[in-house]
Design a protein around this motif. Structure first.
Motif, PDB file in Angstrom:
ATOM      1  N   GLY A  30       0.853  -1.181   0.000  1.00  0.00           N
ATOM      2  CA  GLY A  30       0.000   0.000   0.000  1.00  0.00           C
ATOM      3  C   GLY A  30       0.884   1.223   0.000  1.00  0.00           C
ATOM      4  O   GLY A  30       2.064   1.157   0.352  1.00  0.00           O
ATOM      5  N   ILE A  31       0.334   2.341  -0.403  1.00  0.00           N
ATOM      6  CA  ILE A  31       1.084   3.596  -0.396  1.00  0.00           C
ATOM      7  C   ILE A  31       0.704   4.332   0.884  1.00  0.00           C
ATOM      8  O   ILE A  31      -0.443   4.738   1.064  1.00  0.00           O
ATOM      9  N   ILE A  32       1.676   4.475   1.800  1.00  0.00           N
ATOM     10  CA  ILE A  32       1.380   5.117   3.078  1.00  0.00           C
ATOM     11  C   ILE A  32       1.895   6.556   3.150  1.00  0.00           C
ATOM     12  O   ILE A  32       1.470   7.306   4.015  1.00  0.00           O
ATOM     13  N   THR A  33       2.799   6.908   2.254  1.00  0.00           N
ATOM     14  CA  THR A  33       3.247   8.293   2.146  1.00  0.00           C
ATOM     15  C   THR A  33       3.387   8.636   0.674  1.00  0.00           C
ATOM     16  O   THR A  33       3.588   7.757  -0.173  1.00  0.00           O
ATOM     17  N   GLU A  34       3.265   9.920   0.388  1.00  0.00           N
ATOM     18  CA  GLU A  34       3.381  10.382  -0.991  1.00  0.00           C
ATOM     19  C   GLU A  34       3.928  11.798  -0.959  1.00  0.00           C
ATOM     20  O   GLU A  34       3.374  12.649  -0.277  1.00  0.00           O
ATOM     21  N   ILE A  35       5.010  12.019  -1.689  1.00  0.00           N
ATOM     22  CA  ILE A  35       5.619  13.345  -1.721  1.00  0.00           C
ATOM     23  C   ILE A  35       5.719  13.796  -3.178  1.00  0.00           C
ATOM     24  O   ILE A  35       6.426  13.179  -3.984  1.00  0.00           O
ATOM     25  N   ASP A  36       5.004  14.844  -3.498  1.00  0.00           N
ATOM     26  CA  ASP A  36       5.062  15.459  -4.823  1.00  0.00           C
ATOM     27  C   ASP A  36       6.199  16.481  -4.772  1.00  0.00           C
ATOM     28  O   ASP A  36       6.053  17.566  -4.203  1.00  0.00           O
ATOM     29  N   MET A  37       7.341  16.102  -5.315  1.00  0.00           N
ATOM     30  CA  MET A  37       8.526  16.954  -5.220  1.00  0.00           C
ATOM     31  C   MET A  37       8.362  18.270  -5.968  1.00  0.00           C
ATOM     32  O   MET A  37       8.830  19.310  -5.500  1.00  0.00           O
ATOM     33  N   ARG A  38       7.696  18.242  -7.111  1.00  0.00           N
ATOM     34  CA  ARG A  38       7.479  19.487  -7.860  1.00  0.00           C
ATOM     35  C   ARG A  38       6.686  20.474  -7.003  1.00  0.00           C
ATOM     36  O   ARG A  38       7.077  21.632  -6.863  1.00  0.00           O
ATOM     37  N   ALA A  39       5.586  20.007  -6.414  1.00  0.00           N
ATOM     38  CA  ALA A  39       4.758  20.883  -5.584  1.00  0.00           C
ATOM     39  C   ALA A  39       5.517  21.358  -4.345  1.00  0.00           C
ATOM     40  O   ALA A  39       5.398  22.521  -3.942  1.00  0.00           O
ATOM     41  N   THR A  40       6.299  20.468  -3.757  1.00  0.00           N
ATOM     42  CA  THR A  40       7.081  20.842  -2.575  1.00  0.00           C
ATOM     43  C   THR A  40       8.119  21.904  -2.918  1.00  0.00           C
ATOM     44  O   THR A  40       8.273  22.890  -2.186  1.00  0.00           O
ATOM     45  N   PHE A  41       8.822  21.716  -4.023  1.00  0.00           N
ATOM     46  CA  PHE A  41       9.819  22.711  -4.434  1.00  0.00           C
ATOM     47  C   PHE A  41       9.157  24.047  -4.761  1.00  0.00           C
ATOM     48  O   PHE A  41       9.682  25.107  -4.426  1.00  0.00           O
ATOM     49  N   GLU A  42       8.000  23.991  -5.409  1.00  0.00           N
ATOM     50  CA  GLU A  42       7.266  25.215  -5.743  1.00  0.00           C
ATOM     51  C   GLU A  42       6.911  25.976  -4.469  1.00  0.00           C
ATOM     52  O   GLU A  42       7.103  27.192  -4.383  1.00  0.00           O
ATOM     53  N   LYS A  43       6.426  25.257  -3.463  1.00  0.00           N
ATOM     54  CA  LYS A  43       5.991  25.877  -2.213  1.00  0.00           C
ATOM     55  C   LYS A  43       7.167  26.345  -1.354  1.00  0.00           C
ATOM     56  O   LYS A  43       7.137  27.438  -0.789  1.00  0.00           O
ATOM     57  N   LYS A  44       8.202  25.505  -1.241  1.00  0.00           N
ATOM     58  CA  LYS A  44       9.304  25.791  -0.312  1.00  0.00           C
ATOM     59  C   LYS A  44      10.467  26.555  -0.942  1.00  0.00           C
ATOM     60  O   LYS A  44      11.230  27.207  -0.231  1.00  0.00           O
ATOM     61  N   LEU A  45      10.626  26.454  -2.253  1.00  0.00           N
ATOM     62  CA  LEU A  45      11.741  27.129  -2.925  1.00  0.00           C
ATOM     63  C   LEU A  45      11.191  28.179  -3.886  1.00  0.00           C
ATOM     64  O   LEU A  45      10.925  29.293  -3.484  1.00  0.00           O
ATOM     65  N   ASP A  46      11.014  27.771  -5.149  1.00  0.00           N
ATOM     66  CA  ASP A  46      10.453  28.697  -6.125  1.00  0.00           C
ATOM     67  C   ASP A  46      10.065  27.948  -7.391  1.00  0.00           C
ATOM     68  O   ASP A  46      10.307  26.745  -7.521  1.00  0.00           O
ATOM     69  N   THR A  47       9.482  28.662  -8.330  1.00  0.00           N
ATOM     70  CA  THR A  47       9.023  28.056  -9.574  1.00  0.00           C
ATOM     71  C   THR A  47      10.182  27.461 -10.368  1.00  0.00           C
ATOM     72  O   THR A  47      10.046  26.388 -10.963  1.00  0.00           O
ATOM     73  N   ALA A  48      11.310  28.122 -10.366  1.00  0.00           N
ATOM     74  CA  ALA A  48      12.469  27.617 -11.116  1.00  0.00           C
ATOM     75  C   ALA A  48      12.906  26.256 -10.578  1.00  0.00           C
ATOM     76  O   ALA A  48      13.209  25.342 -11.359  1.00  0.00           O
ATOM     77  N   ALA A  49      12.936  26.098  -9.262  1.00  0.00           N
ATOM     78  CA  ALA A  49      13.315  24.810  -8.661  1.00  0.00           C
ATOM     79  C   ALA A  49      12.298  23.735  -9.016  1.00  0.00           C
ATOM     80  O   ALA A  49      12.661  22.583  -9.297  1.00  0.00           O
ATOM     81  N   ALA A  50      11.017  24.107  -9.009  1.00  0.00           N
ATOM     82  CA  ALA A  50       9.957  23.150  -9.363  1.00  0.00           C
ATOM     83  C   ALA A  50      10.093  22.703 -10.817  1.00  0.00           C
ATOM     84  O   ALA A  50       9.949  21.515 -11.132  1.00  0.00           O
ATOM     85  N   GLU A  51      10.383  23.649 -11.693  1.00  0.00           N
ATOM     86  CA  GLU A  51      10.563  23.315 -13.109  1.00  0.00           C
ATOM     87  C   GLU A  51      11.801  22.449 -13.315  1.00  0.00           C
ATOM     88  O   GLU A  51      11.804  21.548 -14.152  1.00  0.00           O
ATOM     89  N   GLU A  52      12.834  22.731 -12.570  1.00  0.00           N
ATOM     90  CA  GLU A  52      14.077  21.968 -12.682  1.00  0.00           C
ATOM     91  C   GLU A  52      13.873  20.498 -12.322  1.00  0.00           C
ATOM     92  O   GLU A  52      14.353  19.609 -13.016  1.00  0.00           O
ATOM     93  N   ILE A  53      13.140  20.223 -11.222  1.00  0.00           N
ATOM     94  CA  ILE A  53      12.896  18.834 -10.811  1.00  0.00           C
ATOM     95  C   ILE A  53      11.845  18.181 -11.707  1.00  0.00           C
ATOM     96  O   ILE A  53      11.889  16.990 -11.945  1.00  0.00           O
ATOM     97  N   GLY A  54      10.899  18.947 -12.196  1.00  0.00           N
ATOM     98  CA  GLY A  54       9.852  18.420 -13.070  1.00  0.00           C
ATOM     99  C   GLY A  54       8.889  17.508 -12.315  1.00  0.00           C
ATOM    100  O   GLY A  54       8.809  17.524 -11.091  1.00  0.00           O
ATOM    101  N   ASP A  55       8.141  16.714 -13.072  1.00  0.00           N
ATOM    102  CA  ASP A  55       7.194  15.775 -12.470  1.00  0.00           C
ATOM    103  C   ASP A  55       7.988  14.679 -11.774  1.00  0.00           C
ATOM    104  O   ASP A  55       8.742  13.936 -12.416  1.00  0.00           O
ATOM    105  N   TYR A  56       7.809  14.580 -10.453  1.00  0.00           N
ATOM    106  CA  TYR A  56       8.625  13.677  -9.639  1.00  0.00           C
ATOM    107  C   TYR A  56       7.860  13.393  -8.357  1.00  0.00           C
ATOM    108  O   TYR A  56       7.564  14.303  -7.591  1.00  0.00           O
ATOM    109  N   ILE A  57       7.526  12.137  -8.136  1.00  0.00           N
ATOM    110  CA  ILE A  57       6.789  11.763  -6.937  1.00  0.00           C
ATOM    111  C   ILE A  57       7.508  10.622  -6.224  1.00  0.00           C
ATOM    112  O   ILE A  57       8.099   9.758  -6.878  1.00  0.00           O
ATOM    113  N   ILE A  58       7.497  10.679  -4.911  1.00  0.00           N
ATOM    114  CA  ILE A  58       8.047   9.594  -4.098  1.00  0.00           C
ATOM    115  C   ILE A  58       6.876   8.903  -3.428  1.00  0.00           C
ATOM    116  O   ILE A  58       6.128   9.535  -2.666  1.00  0.00           O
TER     117      ILE A  58
END
Length: 137
Positions: A30-58
């Protein structure tokens, strides 16, 4: 040292995420955790960081019976759980990269025969899940 199982899927990112979820579920994860790295980078860093990582989920995948066995053998193994599976957009349009933690890494850290048995079982299940996915040529 290799610490992940790696493959490229002939599927776009969104479709690959769903395929991976299904494949893991069919192996008892089962999936018990999910981290959307693009959304996290957008929120915590900036749009450029989010674009750099691209679509990426853990995806934090957990098979409860395997986790129970592992924690019974060595409670501190919880620091290595869940089994993380990464899905990220590939460089080629319509392809995705999948990487799953190799559970046998736990054995290198622990050395316990009980942990080895759990890691072997988890590894077989993760490999079966990955083998069921539509690989790119």
């Amino acid at each position: 040292m290799t610490y992940t199982h790696h493959l490229t899927l002939d599927q776009p990112y969104t479709e690959a995420v769903e395929s991976v979820r299904t494949a893991l579920s069919e192996q008892g994860f089962g999936i018990i955790t999910e981290i959307d790295m693009r959304a996290t980078f957008e929120k915590k860093l900036d749009t450029a960081a989010a674009e750099e990582i691209g679509d990426y989920i853990i995806l934090g995948a957990c098979n409860p019976s395997l986790a129970r066995r592992a924690l019974a053998a060595e409670p501190q193994l919880g620091a290595l759980l869940p089994c993380n599976v990464i899905v990220r957009a590939g460089a080629d349009e319509g392809r995705s990269i999948i990487e799953a933690m190799d559970p046998k890494v736990m054995v290198q850290i622990s050395g316990s025969d009980h942990v080895r048995a759990v890691a072997d079982d988890a590894d077989a299940r993760l490999r079966a899940a990955l083998e069921s996915l539509p690989r790119a040529d």
